[in-house]
Enzyme design. Structure first.
Site, PDB file in Angstrom:
ATOM      1  N   ASN A  85      13.685  -5.554  -6.180  1.00  0.00           N
ATOM      2  CA  ASN A  85      14.323  -4.692  -7.161  1.00  0.00           C
ATOM      3  C   ASN A  85      15.372  -4.047  -6.413  1.00  0.00           C
ATOM      4  O   ASN A  85      15.094  -4.240  -5.489  1.00  0.00           O
ATOM      5  CB  ASN A  85      13.024  -3.830  -8.384  1.00  0.00           C
ATOM      6  CG  ASN A  85      14.194  -3.778  -9.050  1.00  0.00           C
ATOM      7  OD1 ASN A  85      15.407  -3.759 -10.184  1.00  0.00           O
ATOM      8  ND2 ASN A  85      13.389  -3.496 -10.672  1.00  0.00           N
ATOM      9  N   HIS A 115       8.213   2.839  16.943  1.00  0.00           N
ATOM     10  CA  HIS A 115       8.630   3.674  17.988  1.00  0.00           C
ATOM     11  C   HIS A 115       7.714   3.796  18.397  1.00  0.00           C
ATOM     12  O   HIS A 115       6.728   4.250  18.334  1.00  0.00           O
ATOM     13  CB  HIS A 115       9.455   4.226  18.090  1.00  0.00           C
ATOM     14  CG  HIS A 115      10.947   3.716  16.577  1.00  0.00           C
ATOM     15  ND1 HIS A 115      11.866   2.859  16.781  1.00  0.00           N
ATOM     16  CD2 HIS A 115      10.849   4.041  15.390  1.00  0.00           C
ATOM     17  CE1 HIS A 115      12.361   2.662  15.926  1.00  0.00           C
ATOM     18  NE2 HIS A 115      11.865   2.913  15.451  1.00  0.00           N
ATOM     19  N   GLY A 142       7.604   1.211  -7.291  1.00  0.00           N
ATOM     20  CA  GLY A 142       8.885   1.675  -6.517  1.00  0.00           C
ATOM     21  C   GLY A 142       8.682   3.133  -6.390  1.00  0.00           C
ATOM     22  O   GLY A 142       7.202   3.106  -5.896  1.00  0.00           O
ATOM     23  N   THR A 165      -0.616   2.422   4.738  1.00  0.00           N
ATOM     24  CA  THR A 165      -1.107   2.397   5.976  1.00  0.00           C
ATOM     25  C   THR A 165      -2.334   1.467   6.541  1.00  0.00           C
ATOM     26  O   THR A 165      -2.532   1.070   7.676  1.00  0.00           O
ATOM     27  CB  THR A 165      -1.337   3.940   6.191  1.00  0.00           C
ATOM     28  OG1 THR A 165      -3.176   4.406   5.807  1.00  0.00           O
ATOM     29  CG2 THR A 165      -0.227   4.547   6.163  1.00  0.00           C
ATOM     30  N   LYS A 166      -2.969   0.836   5.671  1.00  0.00           N
ATOM     31  CA  LYS A 166      -4.413   0.227   5.609  1.00  0.00           C
ATOM     32  C   LYS A 166      -4.320  -0.989   4.814  1.00  0.00           C
ATOM     33  O   LYS A 166      -3.542  -0.829   4.070  1.00  0.00           O
ATOM     34  CB  LYS A 166      -5.324   0.802   5.418  1.00  0.00           C
ATOM     35  CG  LYS A 166      -5.424   2.210   6.543  1.00  0.00           C
ATOM     36  CD  LYS A 166      -6.625   2.933   6.229  1.00  0.00           C
ATOM     37  CE  LYS A 166      -7.191   3.834   7.388  1.00  0.00           C
ATOM     38  NZ  LYS A 166      -7.829   5.071   7.728  1.00  0.00           N
ATOM     39  N   ARG A 180      -5.082   4.982  -1.505  1.00  0.00           N
ATOM     40  CA  ARG A 180      -6.571   4.921  -1.335  1.00  0.00           C
ATOM     41  C   ARG A 180      -6.741   4.241  -2.775  1.00  0.00           C
ATOM     42  O   ARG A 180      -6.931   4.245  -4.101  1.00  0.00           O
ATOM     43  CB  ARG A 180      -7.058   6.567  -1.916  1.00  0.00           C
ATOM     44  CG  ARG A 180      -7.000   7.206  -0.879  1.00  0.00           C
ATOM     45  CD  ARG A 180      -7.262   8.571  -1.092  1.00  0.00           C
ATOM     46  NE  ARG A 180      -7.426   9.649   0.019  1.00  0.00           N
ATOM     47  CZ  ARG A 180      -5.693  10.422   0.387  1.00  0.00           C
ATOM     48  NH1 ARG A 180      -4.857   9.845  -0.940  1.00  0.00           N
ATOM     49  NH2 ARG A 180      -5.774  10.818   1.172  1.00  0.00           N
TER      50      ARG A 180
END
Length: 187
Positions: A85, A115, A142, A165-166, A180
């Site tokens: 989208n 970084h 979104g 993140t996982k 989660r």
């Protein structure tokens, strides 16, 4: 023989993003992205031809709304019926594979680059590229952010605004910052 910074980037090793070869690849991507974003929808169709040629692999029926942004394009692999989208950003210093039938909501962001944590090395452009793999029939709401090194399993749902993140298991529903598990997808 010393590996080039592009070779190091592809191998998932620390590399400097401030070299001419990588800047040239980013400029090619900027031009393709500009063509895609500037074309009238009736002329562009599912995606601008320059963008289609840029990608590592793309099915014929992929649809990418404008605006869209990617950093290299060459590391993006999109399966059949993938839909991105408006406002999607893929910073593809690492491989980004998105499976068939997957839909990304507006303003979804995928970041492969990490970084360096040392300020001096970060200032020298040192970063490492981590791949992102998104399975088939995934729905990403979104504004979600997917970080490098993450795999999202087939049929998973990522809630709007989540920061992933996982890894996300196949069929899982996740949401939040960090994302989660909430439950399994009910059919």
């Amino acid at each position: 023989m010393t590996a080039s910074e592009r070779d190091k980037m592809a191998a998932g090793e620390w590399y400097s993003c401030l070299v001419d070869e990588l800047e040239a690849l980013r400029m090619t991507a900027r031009n393709a992205v500009h063509q895609h974003n500037a074309m009238a929808p009736i002329e562009r169709g599912n995606m601008a031809s320059a963008l289609r040629v840029l990608f590592g692999a793309v099915a014929d029926d992929v649809f990418i709304e404008a605006p869209f942004h990617c950093s290299y394009g060459i590391n993006i692999h999109l399966g059949a019926r993938v839909y991105l989208n408006a406002g999607c950003t893929i910073l593809d210093s690492g491989r980004v594979a998105i499976g068939a039938g997957t839909m990304l909501g507006p303003n979804v962001q995928i970041y492969c680059a990490e970084h360096h944590r040392d300020a001096v090395l970060r200032g020298q452009g040192l970063e490492v590229a981590k791949p992102v793999t998104i399975g088939a029939d995934v729905w990403i709401g979104g504004g979600a952010i997917i970080l490098g090194g993450v795999t999202i399993g087939d049929g998973a749902i990522v809630g709007a605004g989540s920061v992933v993140t996982k890894d996300v298991a196949a069929g899982a529903v996740v949401a939040g910052n960090p994302a989660r598990p909430l439950r399994r997808v009910s059919t």
